[in-house]
Every structure is written in C-alpha cells, then in structure tokens.
Motif scaffolding. Sequence first.
Motif: not given
Length: 299
Positions: A179-181, A203-206, A216-221
């Motif tokens: 997620i950071s990368r 990143i989740a908060a942003r 990025v967050w949507t891809d992770a989930a």
Amino acid sequence: MSSVIALDIGGTTLKGARCVDGAPLDVWHRRTPAGGDAVLRAVLDLAAALRTEDTSAAGVVTPGVLDTATGVVRFAANLGWRDVALGAALQAALGLPVVVGHDVAAAAQVEAAELGADDLLYVALGTGIAAAHVVGGTARRGHTGAAGELGHIVAVTDGEPCPCGRRGCLERYASGAAISRRYAAVRRADALPDRAAADAQEIAARAATEPLAQTVWTDAAAALGAALATATTLLDPAVVVLGGGVAGAGDVLLAPVEKALAAALPWREPPPVRLGVLGSAAGVRGAARLARALGEASP
Ligand SMILES: [Zn+2]
C-alpha cells in the motif's frame, strides 16, 4: 511471581514484553534492522534486556516457514533468514527454555480464544500477508508447515510481478508494504512531490478525500476481498478476522472488503468479517501463551 518473555519478530518492528499470567506488562518496540544476522542480534539484545531474575521461559514468534520442534526458521523472506537456529540461539543467550512459534498461527489462536471462536480464519495484514485457519483451538499448519500463505494467492489477473515468481499476488496490493509502495508510485506518476513514506493507516485516512489514496486503497480492499472469497470457497470458516497493522484502519478497511467478498461469492452467504480484538499485540500475546505453556510443562 514468575514471568515469561514474549517476542514477536516482524519485518518492520520487533516487539518484546515481560508477561505475567499471559498479559504483557509493557511492550517494547524496536525497528527491525536490515540483514539476517543483524535481525538475530537485535532479537537476542531485546530478549536479554527483558530478562529478569524471575523469568522462567521465553516464547518467540516469527514469520516464515519454520520447524517448531527444533526452533529452526527455514525461510523468512522479510527477515532475510534461511536456516536460522533461532530457538537454540535464544536458549544459549538467556539460559532459559525457549519455544518458537509461527507468528500468525500464534496470533490466530489467541484471537480465537479471545473471541470464543471455534472456527476462524485469521488474516494478518502486516509488512506481508499470511493467514491461519484455527479449528477447535488449533491452527492448521499444513504438511510442511507452509499453510496459510494467503499473500501469494493470485488476486489480480496479470497483475504486478511478485518476488515469489508469479503475478498479481494479494501481497502486491494489500500488504502494508504494498500500500505504501503503490501510493508512492501513483504520486510519482502524477508528478506530485514525494511525501515522507506514508503508512497504510495514513493512506486509509487520506482515501476519504484524496483520489490517489482512494485508488490504492480500493485496489487493496478489492484484492483482499477476492483472496478471501478463494479462501472461503476452500475452508468455509465461521468467521474471518483481520489483524496486523493494516487492520488498524478499521471500518475504512472492513466495509469495502465485506462488499468485495460478498460480490465474489454470489452463490453463497459470505462469512462475517471482523477486526481482531487484540490489534498489533496479538503476536506478543501468542508468544506469551506459548511460553506459559512451556513454563507449565517443565519442572
Ligand atoms: Zn507472490
């Protein structure tokens, strides 16, 4: 009063605590150094600093493929370890009985005990990703001790290459490191200034307000939901519990993962997904549980 030492070796952080009755008195954190030998030295230093007169045993949990009977870590990619005699080294340094366990299996067992769950799939979202299926209080480790490598289930067809040799592994999208990368990469692609490395929770908060973080967050989930659907199809767990640093994002993680999991299982009811109750202390608690059992077993 006798105490035990509990150590949790992570790819990013080493955690250690003196524990009484299975509960940590105070958890110490050290940054995990780079390089295999330096990691072992740091673990031994931390253990020695925690040892007191009344310490009766030590439990240590580690990622990777390990032989719990001999305390040898066969392979741990994030630690740079291959055939490291962790148990013997700690025993020699402390002069105490030492038990070595798998970090995720140990954490899964204490979460199961805490939740009173008899059948649970625990997923640790840390630097890497691994899972453990606990049935009747015991985590199944597989024939060669390599069960639960959920991070290397292909979650994205023709996705990003993974060091394991395949493409699109879950770990390339939903681990803390990924997620950071990926966030740093999309910012660079948009010619935005580099920010000091943002961690997954930041990143989740942003993601609520910033489109790049949201992507990025949507891809992770979505990747996690897809991988959990595969795991559910095979294991049919009563409940899925998310732990590790990324799970610290809370509902921002839970809601889209539940949605992706349900979407990927149109033919059945998905298992409930919840957050671990012990958070990042689950590994230390798991190590304490192993040490305590060892202390009770030896005279
Ligand atoms: Zn992989």
